[in-house]
Design an enzyme around this catalytic site. Structure first.
Site, PDB file in Angstrom:
ATOM      1  N   GLY A  92       1.561   4.074   4.684  1.00 57.46           N
ATOM      2  CA  GLY A  92       2.323   3.341   3.680  1.00 57.46           C
ATOM      3  C   GLY A  92       2.840   2.057   4.290  1.00 57.46           C
ATOM      4  O   GLY A  92       3.611   2.074   5.240  1.00 57.46           O
ATOM      5  N   SER A  93       2.420   0.913   3.792  1.00 60.95           N
ATOM      6  CA  SER A  93       2.694  -0.328   4.479  1.00 60.95           C
ATOM      7  C   SER A  93       2.359  -1.529   3.595  1.00 60.95           C
ATOM      8  O   SER A  93       2.252  -1.400   2.386  1.00 60.95           O
ATOM      9  CB  SER A  93       1.888  -0.370   5.782  1.00 60.95           C
ATOM     10  OG  SER A  93       0.583   0.133   5.542  1.00 60.95           O
ATOM     11  N   ARG A  94       2.138  -2.697   4.242  1.00 63.79           N
ATOM     12  CA  ARG A  94       1.941  -3.917   3.465  1.00 63.79           C
ATOM     13  C   ARG A  94       1.111  -4.922   4.259  1.00 63.79           C
ATOM     14  O   ARG A  94       1.177  -4.980   5.484  1.00 63.79           O
ATOM     15  CB  ARG A  94       3.308  -4.501   3.133  1.00 63.79           C
ATOM     16  CG  ARG A  94       3.291  -5.820   2.403  1.00 63.79           C
ATOM     17  CD  ARG A  94       4.690  -6.126   1.941  1.00 63.79           C
ATOM     18  NE  ARG A  94       5.091  -7.478   2.197  1.00 63.79           N
ATOM     19  CZ  ARG A  94       6.336  -7.922   2.084  1.00 63.79           C
ATOM     20  NH1 ARG A  94       7.299  -7.095   1.748  1.00 63.79           N
ATOM     21  NH2 ARG A  94       6.622  -9.168   2.314  1.00 63.79           N
ATOM     22  N   MET A 101       0.844  -1.190   0.000  1.00 64.75           N
ATOM     23  CA  MET A 101       0.000   0.000   0.000  1.00 64.75           C
ATOM     24  C   MET A 101       0.882   1.243   0.000  1.00 64.75           C
ATOM     25  O   MET A 101       1.726   1.401   0.889  1.00 64.75           O
ATOM     26  CB  MET A 101      -0.898   0.018   1.244  1.00 64.75           C
ATOM     27  CG  MET A 101      -1.841  -1.151   1.345  1.00 64.75           C
ATOM     28  SD  MET A 101      -2.870  -1.057   2.843  1.00 64.75           S
ATOM     29  CE  MET A 101      -1.666  -1.491   4.097  1.00 64.75           C
TER      30      MET A 101
END
Length: 232
Positions: A189-191, A101
Site C-alpha cells: 500500500g503506497s504511492r 495504490m
C-alpha cells in the site's frame, strides 16, 4: 478458450512475493491443524498474498512522447510541487501527478517514459497514509530522475505508505529504460508521484483509475488543456 480464461485469473508472481507466499502457506497449514475454520481464513489470506504480488504483462503504448502511468491505482493529487531536492532538479515547481495504490492493486512499478536513469536517491522517512499530501515530503521514498533524448527530465518517486515497509528499486544511474519497463515495487500500500516537464499538462483526472504501463498520464507532443473528470 480454456487457456485464455486461465490466463485471465492466473498471473506470474513477482520474485519479492515467493517468500511471503511460503510463509502464508505454512501458516495456513498450521491453522488447519489447530482448527479447520482458521485454516480457511489462512487460505483466503494466502490467495490475497498471491494477488498482491501478481506481476502481469501489460500492453504499453509506444508512440514517442507518451508518458505512461508508473502504477496501478487512483489519481489522488494533481498539483504543482517542487521535486525531491535529492534529485537536483532545482526549486521550480513541476506538475505532480500522484497515484495511490491500495493493498488490492498490483504493486509492480513501471517506467513512465523511455530514457536514461540520471539519478536514483533513497531517503528514509515516516509512514503516513500515502494518500495524504504530506506523504510526498515526509514519508520514506525512492526518487528517480529519467533523462529523455531531448535532455528534459521526468521524476518518478516511490513513496512508502501506512503499512508499506519496503521499497524495491531495480534500476541504477546510467541505465537505460524503455517506457513501461518494470523498475521496482513497494510492499503493501503506497504511492507513486510523477513530475511532468514544464508546459506538459496531465491527461488524467482526479479520481481516475490508472493501469501501470498502459494508462497515458500525459503527452509531450500535445497542446490539449488539462482534463477534468466527473463521476458518472
Amino acid at each position: 478458450m480454456a487457456v485464455s480464461m486461465l490466463s485471465t485469473f492466473v498471473k506470474p508472481v513477482h520474485r519479492e512475493g515467493w517468500r511471503f507466499l511460503g510463509i502464508f502457506a505454512a501458516a495456513t497449514l498450521f491453522l488447519f491443524l489447530v482448527w479447520e475454520p482458521l485454516g480457511w481464513v489462512g487460505v483466503g489470506l494466502t490467495i490475497w498474498c498471491y494477488y498482491f504480488f501478481r506481476d502481469p504483462d501489460r500492453v504499453t503504448p509506444t508512440r514517442p512522447g507518451l508518458i505512461i502511468s508508473p502504477a496501478d491505482g487512483i489519481v489522488s493529487l494533481i498539483e504543482p510541487a517542487v521535486p525531491p531536492e535529492e534529485l537536483g532538479l532545482g526549486p521550480t515547481p513541476m506538475t505532480r501527478v500522484s497515484v495511490f495504490m491500495n493493498v488490492f492493486n498490483c504493486h509492480v512499478n513501471r517506467a513512465p517514459i523511455e530514457g536514461r536513469i540520471a539519478s536514483v536517491a533513497y531517503r528514509p522517512g515516516k509512514f503516513f497514509n500515502a494518500s495524504l499530501d504530506k506523504a510526498s515530503s515526509d514519508n520514506e521514498r525512492n526518487a528517480i530522475a529519467i533523462e529523455m533524448a531531448d535532455g528534459r527530465k521526468i521524476a518518478v518517486v516511490q513513496i512508502a505508505g501506512l503499512v508499506a515497509r519496503r521499497i524495491v528499486c531495480d534500476v541504477s544511474a546510467g541505465q537505460h529504460v524503455a517506457t513501461g519497463e518494470r523498475f521496482g515495487m513497494i510492499r503493501f500500500g503506497s504511492r507513486l508521484d510523477t513530475y511532468l516537464p514544464d508546459g506538459v499538462e496531465p491527461l488524467v483526472a482526479l479520481g481516475q483509475t490508472t493501469v501501470a504501463g498502459e494508462t497515458v498520464l500525459a503527452d509531450l507532443t500535445s497542446n490539449e488543456p488539462r482534463r477534468l473528470g466527473g463521476v458518472r
